[in-house]
Design a protein around this motif. Structure first.
Motif, PDB file in Angstrom:
ATOM      1  N   GLY A  21      19.899 -45.737  54.702  1.00  0.00           N
ATOM      2  CA  GLY A  21      18.888 -44.857  54.132  1.00  0.00           C
ATOM      3  C   GLY A  21      19.405 -44.059  52.946  1.00  0.00           C
ATOM      4  N   THR A  22      20.619 -43.531  53.072  1.00  0.00           N
ATOM      5  CA  THR A  22      21.197 -42.769  51.960  1.00  0.00           C
ATOM      6  C   THR A  22      21.468 -43.664  50.762  1.00  0.00           C
ATOM      7  OG1 THR A  22      22.238 -41.282  53.571  1.00  0.00           O
ATOM      8  CG2 THR A  22      23.073 -41.226  51.316  1.00  0.00           C
ATOM      9  N   GLY A  23      22.006 -44.854  51.005  1.00  0.00           N
ATOM     10  CA  GLY A  23      22.284 -45.777  49.904  1.00  0.00           C
ATOM     11  C   GLY A  23      21.023 -46.198  49.173  1.00  0.00           C
ATOM     12  N   ILE A  24      19.946 -46.468  49.908  1.00  0.00           N
ATOM     13  CA  ILE A  24      18.687 -46.859  49.268  1.00  0.00           C
ATOM     14  C   ILE A  24      18.105 -45.706  48.466  1.00  0.00           C
ATOM     15  CG2 ILE A  24      16.311 -47.534  49.725  1.00  0.00           C
ATOM     16  CD1 ILE A  24      17.332 -49.147  52.101  1.00  0.00           C
ATOM     17  N   ALA A  25      18.142 -44.491  49.026  1.00  0.00           N
ATOM     18  CA  ALA A  25      17.607 -43.334  48.307  1.00  0.00           C
ATOM     19  C   ALA A  25      18.365 -43.086  47.001  1.00  0.00           C
ATOM     20  CB  ALA A  25      17.660 -42.100  49.203  1.00  0.00           C
ATOM     21  N   LEU A  26      19.692 -43.167  47.048  1.00  0.00           N
ATOM     22  CA  LEU A  26      20.480 -42.968  45.832  1.00  0.00           C
ATOM     23  C   LEU A  26      20.260 -44.109  44.838  1.00  0.00           C
ATOM     24  CD1 LEU A  26      23.840 -41.657  47.355  1.00  0.00           C
ATOM     25  CD2 LEU A  26      22.037 -40.339  46.227  1.00  0.00           C
ATOM     26  N   ALA A  27      20.069 -45.330  45.337  1.00  0.00           N
ATOM     27  CA  ALA A  27      19.821 -46.461  44.442  1.00  0.00           C
ATOM     28  C   ALA A  27      18.477 -46.320  43.730  1.00  0.00           C
ATOM     29  CB  ALA A  27      19.872 -47.768  45.235  1.00  0.00           C
ATOM     30  N   LEU A  28      17.458 -45.854  44.446  1.00  0.00           N
ATOM     31  CA  LEU A  28      16.168 -45.612  43.805  1.00  0.00           C
ATOM     32  C   LEU A  28      16.277 -44.523  42.747  1.00  0.00           C
ATOM     33  CD1 LEU A  28      13.788 -45.764  46.901  1.00  0.00           C
ATOM     34  CD2 LEU A  28      14.075 -47.498  45.123  1.00  0.00           C
ATOM     35  N   TRP A  29      17.051 -43.489  43.039  1.00  0.00           N
ATOM     36  CA  TRP A  29      17.262 -42.435  42.055  1.00  0.00           C
ATOM     37  C   TRP A  29      17.963 -42.984  40.821  1.00  0.00           C
ATOM     38  CZ3 TRP A  29      20.983 -37.658  42.682  1.00  0.00           C
ATOM     39  CH2 TRP A  29      20.734 -36.754  41.653  1.00  0.00           C
ATOM     40  N   ALA A  30      18.958 -43.841  41.030  1.00  0.00           N
ATOM     41  CA  ALA A  30      19.664 -44.432  39.893  1.00  0.00           C
ATOM     42  C   ALA A  30      18.757 -45.335  39.074  1.00  0.00           C
ATOM     43  CB  ALA A  30      20.880 -45.216  40.385  1.00  0.00           C
ATOM     44  N   THR A  84       4.467 -41.087  38.161  1.00  0.00           N
ATOM     45  CA  THR A  84       5.690 -40.290  38.268  1.00  0.00           C
ATOM     46  C   THR A  84       6.853 -41.168  38.722  1.00  0.00           C
ATOM     47  OG1 THR A  84       5.235 -39.680  40.564  1.00  0.00           O
ATOM     48  CG2 THR A  84       4.326 -38.258  38.827  1.00  0.00           C
ATOM     49  N   ARG A  85       8.057 -40.670  38.539  1.00  0.00           N
ATOM     50  CA  ARG A  85       9.229 -41.419  38.968  1.00  0.00           C
ATOM     51  C   ARG A  85       9.251 -41.605  40.473  1.00  0.00           C
ATOM     52  NH1 ARG A  85      14.143 -38.721  35.290  1.00  0.00           N
ATOM     53  NH2 ARG A  85      13.306 -39.390  33.255  1.00  0.00           N
ATOM     54  N   LEU A  86       8.813 -40.602  41.197  1.00  0.00           N
ATOM     55  CA  LEU A  86       8.777 -40.715  42.651  1.00  0.00           C
ATOM     56  C   LEU A  86       7.808 -41.804  43.091  1.00  0.00           C
ATOM     57  CD1 LEU A  86      10.011 -39.353  45.178  1.00  0.00           C
ATOM     58  CD2 LEU A  86       7.974 -37.897  45.252  1.00  0.00           C
ATOM     59  N   ALA A  87       6.645 -41.858  42.450  1.00  0.00           N
ATOM     60  CA  ALA A  87       5.667 -42.885  42.796  1.00  0.00           C
ATOM     61  C   ALA A  87       6.177 -44.274  42.436  1.00  0.00           C
ATOM     62  CB  ALA A  87       4.347 -42.606  42.087  1.00  0.00           C
ATOM     63  N   ILE A  88       6.835 -44.414  41.308  1.00  0.00           N
ATOM     64  CA  ILE A  88       7.384 -45.712  40.912  1.00  0.00           C
ATOM     65  C   ILE A  88       8.462 -46.156  41.900  1.00  0.00           C
ATOM     66  CG2 ILE A  88       8.744 -46.885  39.139  1.00  0.00           C
ATOM     67  CD1 ILE A  88       7.266 -45.223  37.066  1.00  0.00           C
ATOM     68  N   ALA A  89       9.314 -45.208  42.315  1.00  0.00           N
ATOM     69  CA  ALA A  89      10.415 -45.557  43.215  1.00  0.00           C
ATOM     70  C   ALA A  89       9.904 -46.018  44.566  1.00  0.00           C
ATOM     71  CB  ALA A  89      11.358 -44.369  43.367  1.00  0.00           C
ATOM     72  N   PHE A  90       8.943 -45.286  45.141  1.00  0.00           N
ATOM     73  CA  PHE A  90       8.525 -45.563  46.510  1.00  0.00           C
ATOM     74  C   PHE A  90       7.327 -46.504  46.606  1.00  0.00           C
ATOM     75  CE2 PHE A  90      11.000 -41.703  47.058  1.00  0.00           C
ATOM     76  CZ  PHE A  90      11.708 -41.986  48.214  1.00  0.00           C
ATOM     77  N   ALA A  91       6.517 -46.596  45.561  1.00  0.00           N
ATOM     78  CA  ALA A  91       5.346 -47.467  45.618  1.00  0.00           C
ATOM     79  C   ALA A  91       5.560 -48.798  44.919  1.00  0.00           C
ATOM     80  CB  ALA A  91       4.140 -46.759  44.996  1.00  0.00           C
ATOM     81  N   GLU A  92       6.430 -48.855  43.921  1.00  0.00           N
ATOM     82  CA  GLU A  92       6.614 -50.079  43.154  1.00  0.00           C
ATOM     83  C   GLU A  92       7.934 -50.788  43.463  1.00  0.00           C
ATOM     84  OE1 GLU A  92       4.130 -51.046  41.448  1.00  0.00           O
ATOM     85  OE2 GLU A  92       2.947 -49.202  41.344  1.00  0.00           O
ATOM     86  N   ILE A  93       9.019 -50.025  43.630  1.00  0.00           N
ATOM     87  CA  ILE A  93      10.346 -50.645  43.787  1.00  0.00           C
ATOM     88  C   ILE A  93      10.722 -50.816  45.250  1.00  0.00           C
ATOM     89  CG2 ILE A  93      12.786 -50.395  43.230  1.00  0.00           C
ATOM     90  CD1 ILE A  93      12.023 -48.862  40.747  1.00  0.00           C
TER      91      ILE A  93
END
Length: 222
Positions: free
Chosen positions: A112-121, A200-209
């Motif tokens: 979970g931590t690795g995926i969250a940081l990867a989405l941020w990157a 938004t970046r949050l929407a792109i990270a969690f809805a698209e990627i």
């Protein structure tokens, strides 16, 4: 007057109708291969041992029940005894809860931590990507056993500390896999279209990627 003859191309209703289409799949969906069944049985077995093991143990976990140390396998001690005369079967049944639970929790936390940081990157820009990638490279370069010994010497031995150490050890690996996939997905046309729409970046990270990372990251989690 004779009755008119029917047209030559007439036929009984439904004579030329196409046969009904078969519904459903012949095999009922994809089948799990033999190796997958073996792995599933092993995982299910240890999960059951972790859940009901303490109630099946013939002795208490720390009880010295054998007069001889390292007692061989016998009817009284199916797995023998250890150097203090404790029943090994009971210790294994009691310890499975910590072993399986700690491994599962550490893998879940690390993934979970690795995926969250990867989405941020992937959505945070080049500077964020470089900083996170170099930090993870530094974490990978640290010897895991030396790191664990330093943490135990500094904070003592406890289950939460073991969980954190195991998770920190595996976060860089999960990050590198998720980051490589997320950066590739972030460059696709539909993600660029979402950015052009003003998402938004949050929407792109969690809805698209994130939905496209599910299958490979579940494989890595397993």
């Amino acid at each position: 007057m004779s009755a008119p003859l029917p047209p030559p191309d007439s036929a009984a209703p439904g004579a030329d109708a196409p046969p009904p289409l078969a519904t459903g799949t012949p095999h009922g969906g994809p089948r799990l291969p033999l190796v997958g069944w073996v792995g599933l049985v092993i995982v299910a077995f240890w999960l059951m041992v972790a859940l009901v093991g303490p109630w099946l143990a013939p002795h208490e976990v720390g009880a010295m029940v054998s007069q001889d140390v390292f007692d061989p396998v016998s009817r009284a001690f199916p797995l023998g005894s250890d150097y203090l005369g404790r029943d090994m079967l009971s210790r294994m049944l009691f310890g499975a809860r910590f072993t399986v639970g700690l491994a599962f929790a550490a893998a879940l936390l690390a993934s979970g931590t690795g995926i969250a940081l990867a989405l941020w990157a992937a959505v945070g820009g080049r500077v964020v990507d470089e900083l996170l990638s170099r930090f993870m490279d530094t974490m990978i370069s640290l010897p895991s056993k030396i790191f664990a010994l330093v943490m135990v010497a500094a904070f003592g031995s406890s289950v939460p500390l073991l969980l954190v150490m195991a998770a920190v050890t595996y976060v860089p690996g999960a990050f590198r896999i998720a980051r490589a996939l997320a950066v590739q997905i972030a460059a696709l046309d539909y993600v660029q279209s979402a950015r052009a729409r003003g998402e938004t970046r949050l929407a792109i990270a969690f809805a698209e990627i994130l939905p496209n990372l599910r299958a490979p990251m579940l494989a890595d989690f397993g």
